[in-house]
Design a protein around this motif. Sequence first.
Motif, mmCIF file in Angstrom:
data_model
loop_
_atom_site.group_PDB
_atom_site.id
_atom_site.type_symbol
_atom_site.label_atom_id
_atom_site.label_comp_id
_atom_site.label_asym_id
_atom_site.label_seq_id
_atom_site.Cartn_x
_atom_site.Cartn_y
_atom_site.Cartn_z
ATOM 1 N N TRP A 92 0.861 -1.184 0.000
ATOM 2 C CA TRP A 92 0.000 0.000 0.000
ATOM 3 C C TRP A 92 0.893 1.229 0.000
ATOM 4 N N VAL A 93 0.693 2.121 -0.987
ATOM 5 C CA VAL A 93 1.470 3.348 -1.126
ATOM 6 C C VAL A 93 0.475 4.493 -1.216
ATOM 7 N N SER A 94 0.583 5.471 -0.326
ATOM 8 C CA SER A 94 -0.443 6.511 -0.268
ATOM 9 C C SER A 94 0.162 7.851 0.100
ATOM 10 N N GLN A 95 -0.468 8.900 -0.408
ATOM 11 C CA GLN A 95 -0.120 10.257 0.012
ATOM 12 C C GLN A 95 -0.966 10.725 1.186
ATOM 13 N N SER A 96 -1.871 9.882 1.650
ATOM 14 C CA SER A 96 -2.812 10.279 2.691
ATOM 15 C C SER A 96 -2.618 9.453 3.954
ATOM 16 N N ASN A 97 -2.395 10.135 5.083
ATOM 17 C CA ASN A 97 -2.311 9.439 6.371
ATOM 18 C C ASN A 97 -3.663 8.880 6.791
ATOM 19 N N ASP A 118 -2.826 11.865 -5.155
ATOM 20 C CA ASP A 118 -3.594 13.043 -5.555
ATOM 21 C C ASP A 118 -2.878 13.792 -6.661
ATOM 22 N N THR A 119 -1.539 13.913 -6.516
ATOM 23 C CA THR A 119 -0.731 14.655 -7.475
ATOM 24 C C THR A 119 0.563 13.896 -7.742
ATOM 25 N N ILE A 120 0.976 13.875 -8.991
ATOM 26 C CA ILE A 120 2.276 13.317 -9.367
ATOM 27 C C ILE A 120 3.239 14.478 -9.527
ATOM 28 N N ARG A 121 4.354 14.416 -8.816
ATOM 29 C CA ARG A 121 5.264 15.561 -8.780
ATOM 30 C C ARG A 121 6.342 15.499 -9.855
ATOM 31 N N ALA A 122 6.888 14.341 -10.118
ATOM 32 C CA ALA A 122 7.943 14.184 -11.120
ATOM 33 C C ALA A 122 7.443 13.190 -12.160
ATOM 34 N N ALA A 123 6.801 13.718 -13.205
ATOM 35 C CA ALA A 123 6.055 12.851 -14.126
ATOM 36 C C ALA A 123 6.954 11.876 -14.855
ATOM 37 N N ARG A 124 8.117 12.320 -15.344
ATOM 38 C CA ARG A 124 8.966 11.412 -16.114
ATOM 39 C C ARG A 124 9.429 10.250 -15.233
#
Length: 791
Positions: free
Chosen positions: A161-166, A218-224
């Motif tokens: 599980w990988v998440s940007q949300s606590n 929610d957001t991808i910061r480094a697309a490449r």
Amino acid sequence: MTVRNLDAIFQPKSVAVIGASRRPGSIGGMVWERLVEGGFAGPLWAVNPHHAGESDNFDGHTVLADAGDLPEAPTVAILCTRPATWPALVHRLGGMGTRAAIVVGEVRDEDDRTHLRHALAAARPHLLRIVGPGSLGALTPALNAQLGAAASIARKGGVAWVSQSNALTNAVLRWAGARGLGFSHVIALGGECDVDAGDVLDYLASDPSTRAILLEVDTIRAARKFMSAARAAARNKPVLALRSGRDDAGDALYTAAFRRAGLVRVDTLDDLLDEIETLGVGRVAASDTATLITSDRGVATLARDAFLKAGDTLAPWSAEARAAIETALPHAQAGNPLVLGDTAKPEHFGLALQTLAPQRSTGTAFVVHAPTHSAPVEAVARTLIEQQRFAYRGMLACFFGGVDEATRDALHAHGIPVHTTPRRLARAFARLVDYRLGRELLMQTPETLPAQGAALIEAAQGEARAALARGQAALEGEAAARLLGRFGLHCEPEIHGDAGPGVKPVVDVAVEFRDDDNFGPVFHFVAPSPDGMSPPLRVYSLPPLNPVLSRDIVARSPYARYVAPEPTLTALTQLSQAVCEVREIVGVRLTLRVLPTATLIVAPRLQLAEKRSRFAIMPYPRRLEETLDWHGQRLTIRPIRPEDEEQHRRFVESMTPDDLRLRFFSAVRSFDHTQLARMTQIDYDREMALVATVDDDDGKPRTLGVVRAVADPDNETAEFAVAILSNLKGRGLGQLLMSRIVAYVRSRGTPWLVGEALRENAPMIALARRCGFTVTPTDDPGVVGFRMALE
């Protein structure tokens, strides 16, 4: 950075909690409690000057006053202190040799952001990785490593599980714990100041304990970096992605990016949670269809409806399958669903599995059961466990009303996922099918289109540069049509009516090529509603496009059935080539006029500039192509292309068995499509394969040799391999290819180029020495290593 030192986070050997506490409700208290409760077996240290020397309240661990008092460098440190302390702590820990830190505290104002920047600067010289700030933590249940302030202990399982949300991470942990489900790894990324989703995907792609990855972003910061990592991960295992915000303007672009990377997008958290059961527990083999087995007609109808709505994945039965069931179970209603009848007993479920086992076309077995007096849940579950070996495509189960904990755990232990409704069952399976179809799209070999000559490409590039030199920031009308025409596109400079007498367009598609803040250059296609009631077609796509990807776009259009697809997919591919080759094109607006048997470009307008953003997916690097004289032949050396698969197969088949063994370190007979696709469909951002070709008597290219270099995600080391046709050895082709791959890897700033060969491979060892490699022993006495410093 990417995967460097992430093993310290996911495979920690020792842990220090900076700011550990026993005060109820404090961050330091929750982190310490989780570590001790989880049972971490490695060295564990508590650091807090206010509790220095205490041990009674810290489970027998003596509290240290300062990080400098640690007896050795912890693998990972968890920082539960104020932001003002982070720079000094990171500097001290990095100097000691600590390789990672999890920052639990939040950044709330500009002062905190300043402290975070200083902490990152302090970490950089030591290559110390930082998770957070504001991270709930990272958990590896197999090691009892519960690092952070999670609300509950995670159990061991096969899904990451990988998440940007606590908050979502805590909810998922509680949900999974209540259902006896576990994880290989859990990480809440927090603010992603350093370690981000792309880094973690790169690590998990090759993690043997992770069978599937569930990603919430929610957001991808480094697309490449993200796209490269996601494509690598999706080739190895299912990756399912959840992103909220379907109503925001950029969401459709995320859908396109996920699809291009081979990720399966899910719509709700419920869908993602169901996959913890399906992927974390099950051992479901590749299958696009399923057979439903139940005892009740009403249940069969509900289940069939659920599968039809989820994607119509019920397997059509052959006459042989139907006859076999009618013989073995004469009282059953043969067909799909297979209805065993109200008086069915547990052994009838087992007999059904045995009978269908030889009928491979019936796909994955789905047992949907509502308890009856003659077939209690527990007895049916035991039968499924006993007969599981007959479900060659795997098995999933649905028990209305659920099962008790012991029965559930027994089914889980034998790799049988358990769902509570047919709808959940059907949707979970449909997502597995989506993954397999997406992976096939990644691995498909595109058909070859006529290549545009180098002179035409150079002419197009020259026209764009000349316009900029004249101060023109755009080309339109005849000038734009002429440039695009260099790539084979049929253009009409101005908008007018029909394409000719009696020829009406099927649809006019508005095409835009522009820069996106996250993904760089993207295409956007918009077509009107085909019936005036359904919404207009809006599709994003990330260049570069090839015929396979173009066909995927065309196939999703409601207009596809009215036209011959080839002209449109050819136009899309050629348009993609134009924007990839002419780097001065930073924006495009045009109409794609689709006729029944042709496709035109109408009223193109090209926006020009000296520079543009980088593509999220690196296009074919044509700059590396060269042609030279070699032993009286015209030899072309160029990067490998996806459409080279058949040519590469012939090359491998032309090598002797002994040369194949020396190249691949084992006996090799042949390669299937999947293996050849991996060789030819490479990610140019982190891998390069250069092929040497000559034209045969029929004018078709024939591969004589190939050299390959694959960089690690950190670009610290690239590993090379080279293969030459057996009858051409000793003619300098190997050294010719090696000199070019060394130059290429050096140009990327990679410090080291390494390789290996069997000790008996004297020609390869001699070639490596001539090219400047140092030959070294390895742990395997039968293998030598090669190493070259490039800096």
